[in-house]
Design a protein around this motif. Structure first.
Motif, PDB file in Angstrom:
ATOM      1  N   MET A   1       0.855  -1.195   0.000  1.00  0.00           N
ATOM      2  CA  MET A   1       0.000   0.000   0.000  1.00  0.00           C
ATOM      3  C   MET A   1       0.887   1.240   0.000  1.00  0.00           C
ATOM      4  O   MET A   1       1.796   1.335   0.808  1.00  0.00           O
ATOM      5  CB  MET A   1      -0.868  -0.017   1.272  1.00  0.00           C
ATOM      6  N   ASP A   2       0.625   2.185  -0.937  1.00  0.00           N
ATOM      7  CA  ASP A   2       1.496   3.362  -0.899  1.00  0.00           C
ATOM      8  C   ASP A   2       1.060   4.318   0.217  1.00  0.00           C
ATOM      9  O   ASP A   2      -0.037   4.205   0.762  1.00  0.00           O
ATOM     10  CB  ASP A   2       1.587   4.039  -2.274  1.00  0.00           C
ATOM     11  N   ALA A   3       1.950   5.231   0.546  1.00  0.00           N
ATOM     12  CA  ALA A   3       1.752   6.073   1.736  1.00  0.00           C
ATOM     13  C   ALA A   3       0.499   6.942   1.627  1.00  0.00           C
ATOM     14  O   ALA A   3      -0.258   7.067   2.599  1.00  0.00           O
ATOM     15  CB  ALA A   3       2.985   6.940   1.962  1.00  0.00           C
ATOM     16  N   ILE A   4       0.278   7.533   0.456  1.00  0.00           N
ATOM     17  CA  ILE A   4      -0.887   8.419   0.317  1.00  0.00           C
ATOM     18  C   ILE A   4      -2.185   7.626   0.479  1.00  0.00           C
ATOM     19  O   ILE A   4      -3.117   8.052   1.182  1.00  0.00           O
ATOM     20  CB  ILE A   4      -0.869   9.133  -1.069  1.00  0.00           C
ATOM     21  N   HIS A   5      -2.231   6.453  -0.130  1.00  0.00           N
ATOM     22  CA  HIS A   5      -3.432   5.610  -0.009  1.00  0.00           C
ATOM     23  C   HIS A   5      -3.647   5.203   1.457  1.00  0.00           C
ATOM     24  O   HIS A   5      -4.777   5.248   1.956  1.00  0.00           O
ATOM     25  CB  HIS A   5      -3.292   4.381  -0.915  1.00  0.00           C
ATOM     26  N   VAL A  99      -1.151   4.416  11.103  1.00  0.00           N
ATOM     27  CA  VAL A  99      -1.057   4.306   9.637  1.00  0.00           C
ATOM     28  C   VAL A  99      -0.274   3.046   9.249  1.00  0.00           C
ATOM     29  O   VAL A  99      -0.649   2.336   8.313  1.00  0.00           O
ATOM     30  CB  VAL A  99      -0.438   5.586   9.033  1.00  0.00           C
ATOM     31  N   ALA A 100       0.786   2.751   9.994  1.00  0.00           N
ATOM     32  CA  ALA A 100       1.574   1.544   9.702  1.00  0.00           C
ATOM     33  C   ALA A 100       0.721   0.289   9.913  1.00  0.00           C
ATOM     34  O   ALA A 100       0.786  -0.660   9.125  1.00  0.00           O
ATOM     35  CB  ALA A 100       2.814   1.502  10.595  1.00  0.00           C
ATOM     36  N   ALA A 101      -0.090   0.278  10.966  1.00  0.00           N
ATOM     37  CA  ALA A 101      -0.971  -0.868  11.216  1.00  0.00           C
ATOM     38  C   ALA A 101      -1.909  -1.059  10.026  1.00  0.00           C
ATOM     39  O   ALA A 101      -2.092  -2.170   9.524  1.00  0.00           O
ATOM     40  CB  ALA A 101      -1.764  -0.646  12.506  1.00  0.00           C
ATOM     41  N   HIS A 102      -2.483   0.037   9.567  1.00  0.00           N
ATOM     42  CA  HIS A 102      -3.407  -0.024   8.427  1.00  0.00           C
ATOM     43  C   HIS A 102      -2.688  -0.554   7.181  1.00  0.00           C
ATOM     44  O   HIS A 102      -3.228  -1.395   6.449  1.00  0.00           O
ATOM     45  CB  HIS A 102      -3.972   1.374   8.186  1.00  0.00           C
ATOM     46  N   ALA A 103      -1.471  -0.092   6.949  1.00  0.00           N
ATOM     47  CA  ALA A 103      -0.697  -0.547   5.779  1.00  0.00           C
ATOM     48  C   ALA A 103      -0.420  -2.051   5.840  1.00  0.00           C
ATOM     49  O   ALA A 103      -0.236  -2.697   4.822  1.00  0.00           O
ATOM     50  CB  ALA A 103       0.609   0.239   5.680  1.00  0.00           C
ATOM     51  N   HIS A 104      -0.413  -2.609   7.061  1.00  0.00           N
ATOM     52  CA  HIS A 104      -0.216  -4.060   7.234  1.00  0.00           C
ATOM     53  C   HIS A 104      -1.554  -4.823   7.223  1.00  0.00           C
ATOM     54  O   HIS A 104      -1.588  -6.009   7.547  1.00  0.00           O
ATOM     55  CB  HIS A 104       0.498  -4.349   8.560  1.00  0.00           C
TER      56      HIS A 104
END
Ligand code: FMN
Length: 165
Positions: A1-5, A99-104
């Motif tokens: 997942m990219d950072a902006i998304h 945000v990191a949790a969401h990206a995972h």
């Protein structure tokens, strides 16, 4: 997942699947907290990862709007040394973790710490030293349900050059 998304799609999660979170993923999201911006590079933070169900239940009983911590497989307790900018630093670390949790693919929810009467009680529950400030409790787990809080529109909150335009 990219950072902006990741930044645009993260939402608070208060209902979790009964599925544990691998240790390497927990370490990675805490690592993202560790790398947050911090005034004067003081890095005043400490992170206590609570997976023990009995301790999570005790924390949940104290946190008036964090009862769901009893059912999230992980609670990350964000503490800071009492520096001038501890609240800003601890908040920056907390947001990075969300945000990191969401990206995972995880859900999370920031539960208030610093302004709450239970801050000292929870500091003691996790054996953090006296003088350490509880900035936030972060419930983490695989999402069962994702909240959809309404958001103010960009055009309402953005002002170019001067407030009001
Ligand atoms: C400082 C702070 C304290 C919060 N405390 C709580 C809390 O105690 N319980 C809770 O369920 N949510 C808490 N939240 C989460 C907010 O309710 C949530 O971020 C807000 O409704 C916006 O929704 P979103 O996270 O889905 O964008 C807190 C958020 C912040 C920044």
């Amino acid at each position: 997942m990219d950072a902006i998304h990741a930044l645009k799609t993260r939402r608070s999660v208060r209902a979790y699947k009964a599925q544990s979170v691998p240790k390497d993923i927990i370490e990675d999201i805490v690592d993202c907290g560790r790398l947050a911006a911090t005034a004067r590079n003081e890095q005043p933070w400490e992170f206590v990862v609570v997976t023990d169900g009995a301790l999570r239940k005790k924390i949940a009983q104290s946190a008036d709007y964090g009862k769901f911590i009893a059912d999230s497989p992980v609670c990350i307790v964000v503490l800071c040394k009492d520096t001038k900018y501890y609240i800003e630093d601890g908040s920056a670390a907390t947001q990075n973790i969300l945000v990191a949790a969401h990206a995972h693919g995880l859900g999370s929810c920031w539960v208030a710490g610093d302004k709450k009467p239970y801050a000292e009680t929870i500091r003691r529950m996790v054996d953090a030293p006296e003088g350490c400030r509880l900035v936030a409790l972060i419930a983490v787990g695989y999402p069962e349900h994702v909240s959809q809080a309404p958001k103010r529109a960009l055009k309402e909150v953005i002002h170019w050059e001067r407030f009001g335009s």
